[in-house]
Design an enzyme around this catalytic site. Structure first.
Site, PDB file in Angstrom:
ATOM      1  N   GLU A  96      21.693  -2.573   7.213  1.00 26.38           N
ATOM      2  CA  GLU A  96      20.300  -2.094   7.278  1.00 26.38           C
ATOM      3  C   GLU A  96      20.164  -1.055   6.177  1.00 26.38           C
ATOM      4  OE1 GLU A  96      17.798  -2.994   9.376  1.00 26.38           O
ATOM      5  OE2 GLU A  96      18.971  -4.467  10.467  1.00 26.38           O
TER       6      GLU A  96
ATOM      7  N   ASN B 169      19.025  10.127   8.924  1.00 26.98           N
ATOM      8  CA  ASN B 169      17.580  10.413   8.927  1.00 26.98           C
ATOM      9  C   ASN B 169      16.910  10.242  10.296  1.00 26.98           C
ATOM     10  OD1 ASN B 169      17.949   7.635   8.506  1.00 26.98           O
ATOM     11  ND2 ASN B 169      15.932   7.427   7.616  1.00 26.98           N
TER      12      ASN B 169
ATOM     13  N   GLU C 157      14.777   4.705  -4.730  1.00 25.00           N
ATOM     14  CA  GLU C 157      14.113   5.119  -3.489  1.00 25.00           C
ATOM     15  C   GLU C 157      13.938   6.648  -3.478  1.00 25.00           C
ATOM     16  OE1 GLU C 157      16.742   4.445  -0.209  1.00 25.00           O
ATOM     17  OE2 GLU C 157      15.157   4.581   1.297  1.00 25.00           O
TER      18      GLU C 157
ATOM     19  N   CYS D 116      13.374   5.224   6.091  1.00 22.88           N
ATOM     20  CA  CYS D 116      13.707   4.071   5.240  1.00 22.88           C
ATOM     21  C   CYS D 116      12.503   3.171   4.978  1.00 22.88           C
ATOM     22  CB  CYS D 116      14.827   3.269   5.876  1.00 22.88           C
ATOM     23  SG  CYS D 116      14.436   2.740   7.547  1.00 22.88           S
TER      24      CYS D 116
ATOM     25  N   GLY E 238      22.289   2.535   6.234  1.00 18.75           N
ATOM     26  CA  GLY E 238      22.453   3.573   5.211  1.00 18.75           C
ATOM     27  C   GLY E 238      21.964   3.097   3.861  1.00 18.75           C
ATOM     28  N   SER E 239      22.536   3.693   2.821  1.00 18.26           N
ATOM     29  CA  SER E 239      22.045   3.414   1.462  1.00 18.26           C
ATOM     30  C   SER E 239      22.593   2.093   0.914  1.00 18.26           C
ATOM     31  CB  SER E 239      22.464   4.557   0.545  1.00 18.26           C
ATOM     32  OG  SER E 239      23.877   4.648   0.541  1.00 18.26           O
TER      33      SER E 239
END
Ligand code: NAD
Length: 443
Positions: free
Chosen positions: A194, A99, A318, A228, A172-173
């Site tokens: 993160e 992203n 999310e 995020c 990431g996720s």
């Protein structure tokens, strides 16, 4: 063999990286545009600028940060001089998301190199143009056995994870974060994760609504909501909800001159899979604004959704796209009910002029980071550690904190030999009383 670097060498290569990024700035913008039509303004503000400023800060401070720090000795160690050495971990693996594909790959790289590590960087396969360019820039700047880029997706990452690392830094996720943590546990490798979350944005009846709307629209629709720390949903006091919605609509129109799909300032959804996922979230929901889409370039209009149910698809996880659910509340209990429905979020925002409400909310809810009366900007201050808590992440970075994160902090006591206090040595007979008196005096 570990590639060991002196501070001078690290500084020199970081300077080389800075010059290379400045030289390739046009190409970086083009790659980001090719990947998901990122506007040049956002490419500079949210990608190259962050990396360049982190580089400048690090180059300026690396000597100071890397120097062994003298700390006060304590009574038990008297007489001694005590130090903390910053030791590189060794081999670091950095895995980045798509992203903010340039920034989130390069920012940790800068500090990992500054701290003296050897690095393998795995950018995201979903932004192939940026990933290729990162590989080219890194190839130009670093020796192959110092920093290497491995391009690819899941199978390449799995191969990397099967190796032994001294540190893994992952952005990431949450789902992939768990895979990373499991792989790291095999070798007891320390990790920074993160991750993401469902970030609430609370607007109470004392807020400056016009300004709140402007700042929410900016923070939510920048990068087409694929941020995020973007506000995931709004929690709005019932009294001011109609007014806020009017302001939000006006601000969206103002930002993109009313012709959003043709606006050069509005990016696209990263791929078809995410585009479909986002449109699926809108099914059965009451749309207050937006909702249009175009499959040719994965466009989704900034969209406001009215009062989705907590058990609806849109409120499940999310959102990570340009869809903003608006939920009204009447009491703090109702805010609590919604916020506590989720894992700890990466960010939380509040628009309010009620200082007590703001302070109480900061203390009441656990979340990674946040702002009062704005969105996203907490990310920009290198003096603020950036990271999540609980399911939104482990560890934090930025600025000096990043340098420390990529260094083992090694404490050393240099004991003097001119004096040897015998109190600690056996036989202990009769010494406990003296020890207690001394420790009470000096603690
Ligand atoms: P992702 O977890 O799908 O992918 C991240 C990286 O992991 C990519 O490099 C990918 O190749 C790799 N990967 C994907 N699946 C894998 C698997 N099964 N095994 C091993 N590696 C795998 O995340 P994404 O879609 O790239 O990014 C979006 C997510 O990242 C969102 O949840 C967002 O909140 C989060 N995010 C967090 C931050 C932060 O700073 N906390 C910043 C940006 C994005």
């Amino acid at each position: 063999m570990l590639f060991k670097t002196s501070i001078t060498y690290r500084k020199k290569t970081l300077l080389k990286l800075l010059i290379a990024i400045e030289k390739h700035e046009e190409e970086i913008n083009q790659a980001l545009y090719n990947d998901f039509k990122k506007p040049e303004f956002e490419s500079y503000l949210t990608e190259t600028y962050f990396v360049l400023s982190e580089l400048k800060l690090t180059i300026k401070n690396i000597n100071k940060w890397a120097k062994p720090k003298m700390v006060f000795p304590n009574l038990v160690n008297f007489p001694s001089t005590d130090f903390v050495y910053s030791e590189p971990y060794g081999k670091v693996l950095i895995i980045a998301p798509w992203n903010y594909p340039f920034h989130l790959a390069l920012l940790p790289l800068v500090s990992a190199v500054a701290a003296g590590n050897q690095v393998v960087l795995k950018p995201s396969e979903l932004t192939p143009a940026t990933s290729k360019l990162i590989s080219k820039i890194v190839g130009e700047v670093f020796e192959k056995n110092h920093v290497k880029v491995v391009e690819g997706g899941i199978s390449e990452t799995e191969k990397l994870l099967a190796q032994r690392w001294d540190y893994i830094f992952f952005t990431g996720s949450v789902a992939v974060g768990k895979i990373i943590a499991k792989a790291a546990a095999e070798n007891l490798t320390p990790v920074t994760l993160e991750l993401g979350g469902k970030n609430p944005c609370i607007i109470d009846e004392t807020a400056n609504l016009k300004l709140a709307a402007k700042r929410i629209v900016w923070g939510k629709f920048l990068n087409a909501g694929q941020t995020c720390i973007a506000p995931d949903y709004l929690l709005v006091h019932q009294k001011i909800k109609p007014q806020l919605i009017e302001y939000l609509k006006k601000e969206i129109a103002l930002a993109y001159s009313g012709k959003i799909e043709n606006s050069e300032d509005y990016p696209r959804i990263i791929n078809e899979k995410n585009w479909k996922r986002l449109l699926d979230l809108l099914e059965g929901e009451k749309i207050l604004f937006g909702g249009k889409s175009n499959p040719t370039d994965f466009y989704i209009e900034p969209t406001l959704v009215d009062e989705p149910k907590l058990n609806s698809k849109i409120m499940e996880g999310e959102i990570f796209g340009p869809i903003l659910p608006i939920i009204s509340y009447n009491s703090e209990k109702e805010i609590e009910k919604v916020v506590y429905n989720y894992e700890k979020s990466l960010a939380l925002y509040m628009f309010t002029n009620n200082k007590i409400f703001a302070k109480n909310s900061i203390l009441k809810y656990s979340f990674g980071n946040g702002c009062i009366n704005d969105t996203l900007i907490q990310f920009a201050n290198h003096r603020l550690p950036f990271g999540g808590v609980g399911h939104s992440g482990i560890g934090s970075y930025h600025g000096k904190k990043s340098f420390e994160l990529f260094s083992h902090q090694k404490p050393i006591v240099k004991k003097a030999t001119w004096l040897d206090i015998t109190l600690r040595y056996a036989p202990y007979n009769g010494k406990l009383k003296i020890l207690k008196r001394l420790t009470n005096w000096f603690s």
